[in-house]
Design a protein around this motif. Sequence first.
Motif, PDB file in Angstrom:
ATOM      1  N   ASP A  59       0.810  -1.217   0.000  1.00  0.00           N
ATOM      2  CA  ASP A  59       0.000   0.000   0.000  1.00  0.00           C
ATOM      3  C   ASP A  59       0.847   1.271   0.000  1.00  0.00           C
ATOM      4  OD1 ASP A  59       1.067  -0.125   2.528  1.00  0.00           O
ATOM      5  OD2 ASP A  59      -0.852  -0.265   3.581  1.00  0.00           O
ATOM      6  N   ASN A  60       2.191   1.101   0.075  1.00  0.00           N
ATOM      7  CA  ASN A  60       3.134   2.235   0.062  1.00  0.00           C
ATOM      8  C   ASN A  60       2.950   3.181   1.246  1.00  0.00           C
ATOM      9  OD1 ASN A  60       4.512   1.525  -2.352  1.00  0.00           O
ATOM     10  ND2 ASN A  60       2.815   2.352  -3.567  1.00  0.00           N
ATOM     11  N   VAL A  61       2.336   2.688   2.313  1.00  0.00           N
ATOM     12  CA  VAL A  61       2.182   3.481   3.528  1.00  0.00           C
ATOM     13  C   VAL A  61       3.334   3.152   4.471  1.00  0.00           C
ATOM     14  CG1 VAL A  61       0.734   3.950   5.532  1.00  0.00           C
ATOM     15  CG2 VAL A  61      -0.320   3.556   3.294  1.00  0.00           C
ATOM     16  N   GLU A  62       4.051   4.182   4.898  1.00  0.00           N
ATOM     17  CA  GLU A  62       5.200   3.979   5.774  1.00  0.00           C
ATOM     18  C   GLU A  62       4.749   3.951   7.235  1.00  0.00           C
ATOM     19  OE1 GLU A  62       9.336   5.594   4.866  1.00  0.00           O
ATOM     20  OE2 GLU A  62       8.671   6.909   6.492  1.00  0.00           O
ATOM     21  N   ARG A  63       5.195   2.933   7.948  1.00  0.00           N
ATOM     22  CA  ARG A  63       4.813   2.775   9.351  1.00  0.00           C
ATOM     23  C   ARG A  63       6.059   2.763  10.226  1.00  0.00           C
ATOM     24  NH1 ARG A  63       1.747  -0.329   6.046  1.00  0.00           N
ATOM     25  NH2 ARG A  63      -0.545  -0.191   6.255  1.00  0.00           N
ATOM     26  N   GLU A  64       6.024   3.554  11.276  1.00  0.00           N
ATOM     27  CA  GLU A  64       7.161   3.631  12.203  1.00  0.00           C
ATOM     28  C   GLU A  64       6.915   2.741  13.411  1.00  0.00           C
ATOM     29  OE1 GLU A  64       9.764   7.383  13.168  1.00  0.00           O
ATOM     30  OE2 GLU A  64       8.154   7.295  14.670  1.00  0.00           O
ATOM     31  N   TRP A  65       7.938   2.104  13.914  1.00  0.00           N
ATOM     32  CA  TRP A  65       7.805   1.233  15.071  1.00  0.00           C
ATOM     33  C   TRP A  65       9.096   1.225  15.883  1.00  0.00           C
ATOM     34  CZ3 TRP A  65      11.387  -2.690  14.940  1.00  0.00           C
ATOM     35  CH2 TRP A  65      11.913  -3.012  13.684  1.00  0.00           C
ATOM     36  N   PHE A  66       9.005   0.723  17.104  1.00  0.00           N
ATOM     37  CA  PHE A  66      10.154   0.658  18.001  1.00  0.00           C
ATOM     38  C   PHE A  66      10.264  -0.750  18.576  1.00  0.00           C
ATOM     39  CE2 PHE A  66       8.644   4.986  17.878  1.00  0.00           C
ATOM     40  CZ  PHE A  66       9.810   5.735  17.738  1.00  0.00           C
ATOM     41  N   GLY A  67      11.461  -1.136  18.917  1.00  0.00           N
ATOM     42  CA  GLY A  67      11.655  -2.463  19.479  1.00  0.00           C
ATOM     43  C   GLY A  67      12.981  -2.590  20.192  1.00  0.00           C
ATOM     44  N   GLU A  68      13.265  -3.786  20.661  1.00  0.00           N
ATOM     45  CA  GLU A  68      14.525  -4.091  21.328  1.00  0.00           C
ATOM     46  C   GLU A  68      15.057  -5.409  20.779  1.00  0.00           C
ATOM     47  OE1 GLU A  68      13.659  -4.217  25.487  1.00  0.00           O
ATOM     48  OE2 GLU A  68      13.826  -2.051  25.726  1.00  0.00           O
ATOM     49  N   ALA A  69      16.368  -5.502  20.667  1.00  0.00           N
ATOM     50  CA  ALA A  69      16.994  -6.729  20.188  1.00  0.00           C
ATOM     51  C   ALA A  69      18.023  -7.214  21.199  1.00  0.00           C
ATOM     52  CB  ALA A  69      17.668  -6.512  18.834  1.00  0.00           C
ATOM     53  N   THR A  70      18.164  -8.518  21.275  1.00  0.00           N
ATOM     54  CA  THR A  70      19.188  -9.133  22.108  1.00  0.00           C
ATOM     55  C   THR A  70      20.059 -10.014  21.220  1.00  0.00           C
ATOM     56  OG1 THR A  70      17.730  -9.176  24.048  1.00  0.00           O
ATOM     57  CG2 THR A  70      19.661 -10.638  24.081  1.00  0.00           C
ATOM     58  N   ILE A  71      21.357  -9.712  21.195  1.00  0.00           N
ATOM     59  CA  ILE A  71      22.299 -10.534  20.449  1.00  0.00           C
ATOM     60  C   ILE A  71      23.134 -11.324  21.448  1.00  0.00           C
ATOM     61  CG2 ILE A  71      24.250 -10.581  18.850  1.00  0.00           C
ATOM     62  CD1 ILE A  71      23.230  -8.069  17.575  1.00  0.00           C
ATOM     63  N   THR A  72      23.067 -12.637  21.342  1.00  0.00           N
ATOM     64  CA  THR A  72      23.886 -13.532  22.153  1.00  0.00           C
ATOM     65  C   THR A  72      24.910 -14.162  21.218  1.00  0.00           C
ATOM     66  OG1 THR A  72      21.957 -14.005  23.529  1.00  0.00           O
ATOM     67  CG2 THR A  72      23.863 -15.466  23.775  1.00  0.00           C
ATOM     68  N   GLN A  73      26.181 -13.974  21.517  1.00  0.00           N
ATOM     69  CA  GLN A  73      27.211 -14.378  20.559  1.00  0.00           C
ATOM     70  C   GLN A  73      28.389 -15.068  21.229  1.00  0.00           C
ATOM     71  OE1 GLN A  73      28.924 -11.039  18.493  1.00  0.00           O
ATOM     72  NE2 GLN A  73      30.186 -12.297  17.139  1.00  0.00           N
ATOM     73  N   ASN A  74      28.818 -16.160  20.638  1.00  0.00           N
ATOM     74  CA  ASN A  74      30.097 -16.783  20.948  1.00  0.00           C
ATOM     75  C   ASN A  74      30.988 -16.630  19.717  1.00  0.00           C
ATOM     76  OD1 ASN A  74      29.319 -17.616  23.555  1.00  0.00           O
ATOM     77  ND2 ASN A  74      28.364 -19.457  22.731  1.00  0.00           N
ATOM     78  N   TRP A  75      32.150 -17.243  19.749  1.00  0.00           N
ATOM     79  CA  TRP A  75      33.061 -17.119  18.621  1.00  0.00           C
ATOM     80  C   TRP A  75      32.502 -17.767  17.357  1.00  0.00           C
ATOM     81  CZ3 TRP A  75      37.551 -20.709  17.273  1.00  0.00           C
ATOM     82  CH2 TRP A  75      38.381 -20.130  16.306  1.00  0.00           C
ATOM     83  N   THR A  76      31.761 -18.855  17.497  1.00  0.00           N
ATOM     84  CA  THR A  76      31.261 -19.582  16.326  1.00  0.00           C
ATOM     85  C   THR A  76      29.741 -19.651  16.243  1.00  0.00           C
ATOM     86  OG1 THR A  76      31.396 -21.687  17.516  1.00  0.00           O
ATOM     87  CG2 THR A  76      33.326 -21.030  16.227  1.00  0.00           C
ATOM     88  N   THR A  77      29.029 -19.174  17.234  1.00  0.00           N
ATOM     89  CA  THR A  77      27.567 -19.233  17.218  1.00  0.00           C
ATOM     90  C   THR A  77      26.974 -17.885  17.596  1.00  0.00           C
ATOM     91  OG1 THR A  77      27.508 -20.050  19.502  1.00  0.00           O
ATOM     92  CG2 THR A  77      27.466 -21.701  17.734  1.00  0.00           C
ATOM     93  N   ILE A  78      25.727 -17.685  17.193  1.00  0.00           N
ATOM     94  CA  ILE A  78      25.072 -16.407  17.454  1.00  0.00           C
ATOM     95  C   ILE A  78      23.562 -16.598  17.500  1.00  0.00           C
ATOM     96  CG2 ILE A  78      24.752 -15.705  15.044  1.00  0.00           C
ATOM     97  CD1 ILE A  78      25.710 -12.881  15.901  1.00  0.00           C
ATOM     98  N   SER A  79      22.878 -15.705  18.185  1.00  0.00           N
ATOM     99  CA  SER A  79      21.414 -15.675  18.200  1.00  0.00           C
ATOM    100  C   SER A  79      20.983 -14.214  18.232  1.00  0.00           C
ATOM    101  CB  SER A  79      20.868 -16.407  19.430  1.00  0.00           C
ATOM    102  OG  SER A  79      19.470 -16.185  19.565  1.00  0.00           O
ATOM    103  N   ILE A  80      20.070 -13.849  17.328  1.00  0.00           N
ATOM    104  CA  ILE A  80      19.553 -12.483  17.270  1.00  0.00           C
ATOM    105  C   ILE A  80      18.042 -12.540  17.462  1.00  0.00           C
ATOM    106  CG2 ILE A  80      19.398 -10.374  15.907  1.00  0.00           C
ATOM    107  CD1 ILE A  80      21.825 -11.390  14.302  1.00  0.00           C
ATOM    108  N   VAL A  81      17.569 -11.971  18.548  1.00  0.00           N
ATOM    109  CA  VAL A  81      16.139 -11.961  18.867  1.00  0.00           C
ATOM    110  C   VAL A  81      15.663 -10.517  18.915  1.00  0.00           C
ATOM    111  CG1 VAL A  81      14.364 -12.587  20.541  1.00  0.00           C
ATOM    112  CG2 VAL A  81      16.327 -14.098  20.181  1.00  0.00           C
ATOM    113  N   LEU A  82      14.676 -10.192  18.112  1.00  0.00           N
ATOM    114  CA  LEU A  82      14.134  -8.834  18.045  1.00  0.00           C
ATOM    115  C   LEU A  82      12.669  -8.868  18.473  1.00  0.00           C
ATOM    116  CD1 LEU A  82      14.679  -6.363  15.076  1.00  0.00           C
ATOM    117  CD2 LEU A  82      12.536  -6.447  16.359  1.00  0.00           C
ATOM    118  N   GLU A  83      12.331  -8.003  19.420  1.00  0.00           N
ATOM    119  CA  GLU A  83      10.960  -7.974  19.944  1.00  0.00           C
ATOM    120  C   GLU A  83      10.362  -6.587  19.808  1.00  0.00           C
ATOM    121  OE1 GLU A  83       8.383  -9.205  23.954  1.00  0.00           O
ATOM    122  OE2 GLU A  83      10.584  -9.379  23.931  1.00  0.00           O
ATOM    123  N   THR A  84       9.130  -6.549  19.302  1.00  0.00           N
ATOM    124  CA  THR A  84       8.350  -5.314  19.245  1.00  0.00           C
ATOM    125  C   THR A  84       7.069  -5.532  20.045  1.00  0.00           C
ATOM    126  OG1 THR A  84       7.071  -5.903  17.271  1.00  0.00           O
ATOM    127  CG2 THR A  84       9.246  -4.926  16.916  1.00  0.00           C
TER     128      THR A  84
END
Length: 199
Positions: free
Chosen positions: A88-113
């Motif tokens: 619909d070409n309508v721009e929507r603004e939002w806010f959230g928080e992310a948690t990155i858990t990282q080791n040397w060979t593994t990672i997890s990215i969780v984003l919550e709104t």
Amino acid sequence: MHAYSISNRSRLTIIFWIALASVMLSSLVNAFLSRLALLGPITTSAVFFGLFFVVDRFAWRCRGIASLFATPDLSGEWDIKGKTSGADNVEREWFGEATITQNWTTISIVLETSGSISESKVAGMKLRAGRGGSIVYSYENMRKQSEDSLTDHRGTCELHFEKCNAYAKAYCFNDRSRKTIGEMTWIKKQPIAKDRDNA
């Protein structure tokens, strides 16, 4: 958490040295134990996995030697400001928080709104000499039960981070079930210093 690739060869080099150190250490330890008649022989593989665990979880981010691993540490909490647009070409603004858990060979990215939670599934990191780098990851987004206007979907995010690893710009697009694109600003939260009187 899941594995992630990286664009340099530091992992292969370091794994080689861990393997070499494991052979040497296992020989020394077994020679020492045989003199004391303590326990049985310790295998090279056991030593390797022990050393790898220490490197993967702790050593890679230690000051003084972190540069040897050439792997940016993105772990922590991030504040996010985003905007998306769809068919619909309508721009929507939002806010959230992310948690990155990282080791040397593994990672997890969780984003919550307020309406959904997304979790990374696969990722790859590319470095730019002296200028930070980027990480591209695919994710699954699950709507919260209270949000009827959203649907579960998959997407891809390209996150460009600065050398300081505290600021990033991101671009994302979703699958055909949502058909949306967007961009985000990520700012890493600073740890709150504890009051010495209350420590």
